[in-house]
Write a protein that holds these residues in place. Structure first.
Motif, PDB file in Angstrom:
ATOM      1  N   ILE A  97       0.739  -1.169   0.238  1.00 55.40           N
ATOM      2  CA  ILE A  97      -0.048  -0.115   0.060  1.00 55.40           C
ATOM      3  C   ILE A  97       0.808   1.264   0.003  1.00 55.40           C
ATOM      4  CG2 ILE A  97      -1.910  -1.156   1.339  1.00 55.40           C
ATOM      5  CD1 ILE A  97      -1.260   0.631   3.619  1.00 55.40           C
ATOM      6  N   GLY A  98       2.018   1.297   0.320  1.00 53.45           N
ATOM      7  CA  GLY A  98       2.957   2.227   0.321  1.00 53.45           C
ATOM      8  C   GLY A  98       2.806   3.177   1.556  1.00 53.45           C
ATOM      9  N   LYS A  99       3.675   4.119   1.704  1.00 59.05           N
ATOM     10  CA  LYS A  99       3.761   5.111   2.927  1.00 59.05           C
ATOM     11  C   LYS A  99       2.505   6.043   2.882  1.00 59.05           C
ATOM     12  CE  LYS A  99       8.319   5.652   4.657  1.00 59.05           C
ATOM     13  NZ  LYS A  99       8.773   4.312   4.322  1.00 59.05           N
ATOM     14  N   ARG A 100       2.112   6.735   1.352  1.00 57.67           N
ATOM     15  CA  ARG A 100       1.219   7.639   1.460  1.00 57.67           C
ATOM     16  C   ARG A 100      -0.189   7.058   1.664  1.00 57.67           C
ATOM     17  NH1 ARG A 100      -0.529  10.810  -4.111  1.00 57.67           N
ATOM     18  NH2 ARG A 100      -2.058  12.451  -2.798  1.00 57.67           N
ATOM     19  N   ARG A 101      -0.515   5.985   1.036  1.00 57.17           N
ATOM     20  CA  ARG A 101      -1.810   5.069   1.510  1.00 57.17           C
ATOM     21  C   ARG A 101      -2.030   4.700   2.978  1.00 57.17           C
ATOM     22  NH1 ARG A 101      -3.001   1.537  -3.892  1.00 57.17           N
ATOM     23  NH2 ARG A 101      -0.402   1.332  -3.696  1.00 57.17           N
ATOM     24  N   PHE A 102      -1.025   4.462   3.604  1.00 59.80           N
ATOM     25  CA  PHE A 102      -0.849   3.802   5.095  1.00 59.80           C
ATOM     26  C   PHE A 102      -1.343   5.169   5.852  1.00 59.80           C
ATOM     27  CE2 PHE A 102       1.113   3.176   9.216  1.00 59.80           C
ATOM     28  CZ  PHE A 102       0.544   2.027   9.312  1.00 59.80           C
ATOM     29  N   LYS A 103      -0.856   6.513   5.434  1.00 62.40           N
ATOM     30  CA  LYS A 103      -1.037   7.763   6.129  1.00 62.40           C
ATOM     31  C   LYS A 103      -2.496   7.788   5.945  1.00 62.40           C
ATOM     32  CE  LYS A 103       0.402  12.479   6.640  1.00 62.40           C
ATOM     33  NZ  LYS A 103      -0.667  13.148   5.878  1.00 62.40           N
ATOM     34  N   ILE A 104      -3.148   7.883   4.752  1.00 62.23           N
ATOM     35  CA  ILE A 104      -4.612   7.912   4.494  1.00 62.23           C
ATOM     36  C   ILE A 104      -5.362   6.916   5.470  1.00 62.23           C
ATOM     37  CG2 ILE A 104      -6.640   7.770   2.892  1.00 62.23           C
ATOM     38  CD1 ILE A 104      -4.536   8.581   0.633  1.00 62.23           C
ATOM     39  N   GLN A 105      -4.977   5.874   5.706  1.00 61.69           N
ATOM     40  CA  GLN A 105      -5.544   5.003   6.480  1.00 61.69           C
ATOM     41  C   GLN A 105      -5.887   5.300   7.982  1.00 61.69           C
ATOM     42  OE1 GLN A 105      -5.417  -0.105   6.950  1.00 61.69           O
ATOM     43  NE2 GLN A 105      -3.642   1.167   6.391  1.00 61.69           N
ATOM     44  N   LYS A 106      -4.357   5.779   8.332  1.00 63.31           N
ATOM     45  CA  LYS A 106      -4.587   6.368   9.735  1.00 63.31           C
ATOM     46  C   LYS A 106      -5.271   7.617   9.964  1.00 63.31           C
ATOM     47  CE  LYS A 106      -0.343   7.229  11.167  1.00 63.31           C
ATOM     48  NZ  LYS A 106       1.221   7.336  11.632  1.00 63.31           N
ATOM     49  N   GLU A 107      -5.582   8.277   8.893  1.00 57.79           N
ATOM     50  CA  GLU A 107      -6.336   9.658   9.041  1.00 57.79           C
ATOM     51  C   GLU A 107      -7.857   9.332   9.063  1.00 57.79           C
ATOM     52  OE1 GLU A 107      -5.059  11.759   5.278  1.00 57.79           O
ATOM     53  OE2 GLU A 107      -3.431  12.570   6.432  1.00 57.79           O
ATOM     54  N   PHE A 108      -8.119   8.240   8.302  1.00 64.17           N
ATOM     55  CA  PHE A 108      -9.571   7.450   8.076  1.00 64.17           C
ATOM     56  C   PHE A 108      -9.663   6.972   9.789  1.00 64.17           C
ATOM     57  CE2 PHE A 108     -11.886   3.409   8.002  1.00 64.17           C
ATOM     58  CZ  PHE A 108     -13.105   4.042   7.466  1.00 64.17           C
ATOM     59  N   LEU A 109      -8.754   6.503  10.287  1.00 59.87           N
ATOM     60  CA  LEU A 109      -9.134   5.769  11.705  1.00 59.87           C
ATOM     61  C   LEU A 109      -9.082   7.025  12.774  1.00 59.87           C
ATOM     62  CD1 LEU A 109      -6.707   2.749  11.534  1.00 59.87           C
ATOM     63  CD2 LEU A 109      -9.062   2.653  11.381  1.00 59.87           C
ATOM     64  N   ALA A 110      -8.147   8.065  12.538  1.00 60.86           N
ATOM     65  CA  ALA A 110      -8.566   9.136  13.284  1.00 60.86           C
ATOM     66  C   ALA A 110      -9.958   9.809  13.465  1.00 60.86           C
ATOM     67  CB  ALA A 110      -7.490  10.174  13.133  1.00 60.86           C
ATOM     68  N   GLU A 111     -10.581   9.804  11.926  1.00 63.65           N
ATOM     69  CA  GLU A 111     -11.722  10.364  11.809  1.00 63.65           C
ATOM     70  C   GLU A 111     -12.847   9.593  12.561  1.00 63.65           C
ATOM     71  OE1 GLU A 111     -12.971  12.272   8.024  1.00 63.65           O
ATOM     72  OE2 GLU A 111     -10.908  12.774   7.668  1.00 63.65           O
ATOM     73  N   VAL A 112     -12.758   8.089  12.430  1.00 65.71           N
ATOM     74  CA  VAL A 112     -13.744   7.247  12.877  1.00 65.71           C
ATOM     75  C   VAL A 112     -13.576   7.486  14.203  1.00 65.71           C
ATOM     76  CG1 VAL A 112     -14.285   4.922  13.276  1.00 65.71           C
ATOM     77  CG2 VAL A 112     -13.746   5.593  11.092  1.00 65.71           C
ATOM     78  N   ALA A 113     -12.566   7.460  15.070  1.00 72.64           N
ATOM     79  CA  ALA A 113     -12.263   7.953  16.220  1.00 72.64           C
ATOM     80  C   ALA A 113     -13.177   9.133  16.854  1.00 72.64           C
ATOM     81  CB  ALA A 113     -11.029   7.788  16.914  1.00 72.64           C
ATOM     82  N   GLN A 114     -13.113  10.022  16.062  1.00 72.53           N
ATOM     83  CA  GLN A 114     -13.748  11.432  16.331  1.00 72.53           C
ATOM     84  C   GLN A 114     -15.229  11.168  16.116  1.00 72.53           C
ATOM     85  OE1 GLN A 114     -11.827  14.273  16.867  1.00 72.53           O
ATOM     86  NE2 GLN A 114     -13.827  15.148  17.709  1.00 72.53           N
ATOM     87  N   MET A 131     -12.405   1.767  21.453  1.00 77.33           N
ATOM     88  CA  MET A 131     -11.842   1.627  20.208  1.00 77.33           C
ATOM     89  C   MET A 131     -10.272   0.968  20.083  1.00 77.33           C
ATOM     90  SD  MET A 131     -11.476   4.072  16.807  1.00 77.33           S
ATOM     91  CE  MET A 131     -10.311   3.979  15.622  1.00 77.33           C
ATOM     92  N   GLY A 132      -9.881   0.113  19.498  1.00 82.44           N
ATOM     93  CA  GLY A 132      -8.553  -0.624  19.542  1.00 82.44           C
ATOM     94  C   GLY A 132      -8.125  -0.657  18.171  1.00 82.44           C
ATOM     95  N   ILE A 133      -6.936  -1.093  17.795  1.00 84.30           N
ATOM     96  CA  ILE A 133      -6.351  -1.208  16.569  1.00 84.30           C
ATOM     97  C   ILE A 133      -5.304  -2.284  16.496  1.00 84.30           C
ATOM     98  CG2 ILE A 133      -5.011  -0.149  14.809  1.00 84.30           C
ATOM     99  CD1 ILE A 133      -6.345   2.528  15.385  1.00 84.30           C
ATOM    100  N   ILE A 134      -5.364  -3.431  15.607  1.00 82.70           N
ATOM    101  CA  ILE A 134      -4.362  -4.220  15.297  1.00 82.70           C
ATOM    102  C   ILE A 134      -3.677  -4.049  13.949  1.00 82.70           C
ATOM    103  CG2 ILE A 134      -3.982  -6.732  15.031  1.00 82.70           C
ATOM    104  CD1 ILE A 134      -6.863  -6.370  16.962  1.00 82.70           C
ATOM    105  N   GLN A 135      -2.375  -4.008  13.899  1.00 83.03           N
ATOM    106  CA  GLN A 135      -1.841  -3.904  12.454  1.00 83.03           C
ATOM    107  C   GLN A 135      -1.333  -5.276  11.900  1.00 83.03           C
ATOM    108  OE1 GLN A 135       1.786  -1.572  10.134  1.00 83.03           O
ATOM    109  NE2 GLN A 135       1.245  -1.054  12.030  1.00 83.03           N
TER     110      GLN A 135
END
Length: 386
Positions: free
Chosen positions: A15-32, A43-47
């Motif tokens: 997925i590369g670094k850029r898409r990994f960052k998008i994934q993190k932003e998505f998870l942060a928005e879900v948390a919000q 909420m918890g996260i497993i990689q």
């Protein structure tokens, strides 16, 4: 939205670094969006590929803390290998990790493209242990890539087959943000989280207890202990199993309704404090009364179970009332001492040998607890739930 929510995030190199960052932003928005808190969702996260817990359920108690922790997650690499589903099933939803018991367990799997392993069995095992599996697939395989799929239709095999409720295809990584609200709405819809139920958390159970004079005070206490021992085996809450109780003689008395006690300690205390009534034995009328007072208020997605406990022959007809409830309820009959075998068979759902039990003495009731639980679970697990 009281759920215990775990995200399996894709950490594969593809997925590369850029898409990994998008994934993190998505998870942060879900948390919000879900507003993390001890009274609501945790909420918890497993990689994965090689599963590692990034955030336990109990580590952070508000959205701001979760967002800050997501920021610090570093991409681990590997393949898009969803064997992490075995990991969540065995290890993640544990008391030590902050699993609360009364809240539904939800796991959301984020997949870039497609998994490099098979997901059907791991998902089925997770669902059978009560975990609701959602799949969010981003940029699925195009026609040329479909030949590389390890498991065709992997999403359909991984989730409950309920008209796409548990799967969310996203056309591209840049459209992932648009999935936040639809996903949050679904994981918070606890009435729809019924496909991933277990035999211990999916029932409305009514105990119909003989309080006639022949039972006596001491034996009545033994019956209540038997009721408590069965109840103790189930997961009790408003979204899990609920228990109600009726005591009867010639007349009937609602001791407590479904949902009146929504945790196990309160429920066991209520059972312990049921007062012995004493009188005649009208079991047929009691079955009808329980159907009207309890099962008429049952939730549509619950399995309805009635457990009738009696020590004598009924003064009224049990056959017609039993036949009437069999249309909507699984009925068990527990007979003691002078209970009539033919009536126990009428009361019990077919086959009788799975639903009807008899003991000579009240003190031997406890022996049936494991058998009754086993039968309830075996029957549940044999029903198709997809």
């Amino acid at each position: 939205c009281k759920v215990d929510l775990a995200f399996l995030m894709d950490g594969s190199w593809s997925i590369g670094k850029r898409r990994f960052k998008i994934q993190k932003e998505f998870l942060a928005e879900v948390a919000q969006a879900i507003s993390v808190g001890v009274a609501g969702p945790m909420m918890g996260i497993i990689q994965y590929d090689d599963p590692v817990t990034e955030i336990n359920l109990k580590t952070y108690s508000n959205s701001r803390e979760v967002k800050s922790a997501i920021d610090k997650i570093v991409q681990k690499g590997g393949l898009s290998n969803v064997k992490a589903l075995y990991y969540i099933n065995k290890h993640y939803f544990s008391d030590a990790n902050g699993n609360r018991g009364g809240a539904p367990n939800v796991a959301v799997v984020l997949v870039d493209g497609w998994p490099t392993d098979k997901v059907e069995e791991a998902s089925r095992l997770a669902r059978e242990s009560g975990i609701n599996i959602f799949f969010v697939t981003i940029e699925g395989p195009d026609d040329n890539e479909k030949q590389n799929l390890v498991e065709a239709n992997f999403v359909d095999k991984a989730v409950c087959r309920t008209n796409g409720f548990f799967s969310l295809p996203v056309a591209s990584w840049f459209a992932l943000r648009k999935a936040v609200q639809p996903l949050v709405k679904r994981v918070c819809d606890t009435d729809r989280l019924v496909c991933s139920k277990t035999c211990l958390n999916a029932n409305d159970i009514a105990f119909v207890i003989d309080g006639s004079s022949s039972v006596g005070t001491g034996n009545f206490r033994t019956v209540l202990q038997f009721v408590a021992n069965i109840t103790r085996e189930f997961e009790i809450s408003d979204t899990d199993t609920r228990v109600g109780a009726v005591q009867y003689t010639y007349e009937q008395r609602l001791e407590f309704a479904f949902g009146q006690y929504n945790n196990k300690a309160e429920l066991l205390n209520a059972i312990k404090h049921i007062n012995y009534w004493s009188g005649g034995t009208s079991t047929g009328a009691a079955i009808t009364y329980a159907a009207e007072q309890l099962f008429s208020k049952s939730k549509p997605n619950k399995r309805k179970i009635m457990i009738v406990i009696t020590d004598g022959r009924s003064y009224d007809d049990v056959r017609a009332p039993a036949l009437a409830v069999h249309r909507q309820v699984i009925a068990y009959s527990i007979g003691i001492a002078w209970a009539a075998p033919d009536e126990l068979e009428y009361i019990a759902t077919d086959p009788d040998k799975e639903h009807s039990f008899f003991v000579d003495e009240f003190d031997n009731l406890y022996k049936f607890v494991p058998k009754i639980i086993h039968n309830i679970c075996q029957e549940f697990n044999s029903q198709p739930r997809n």
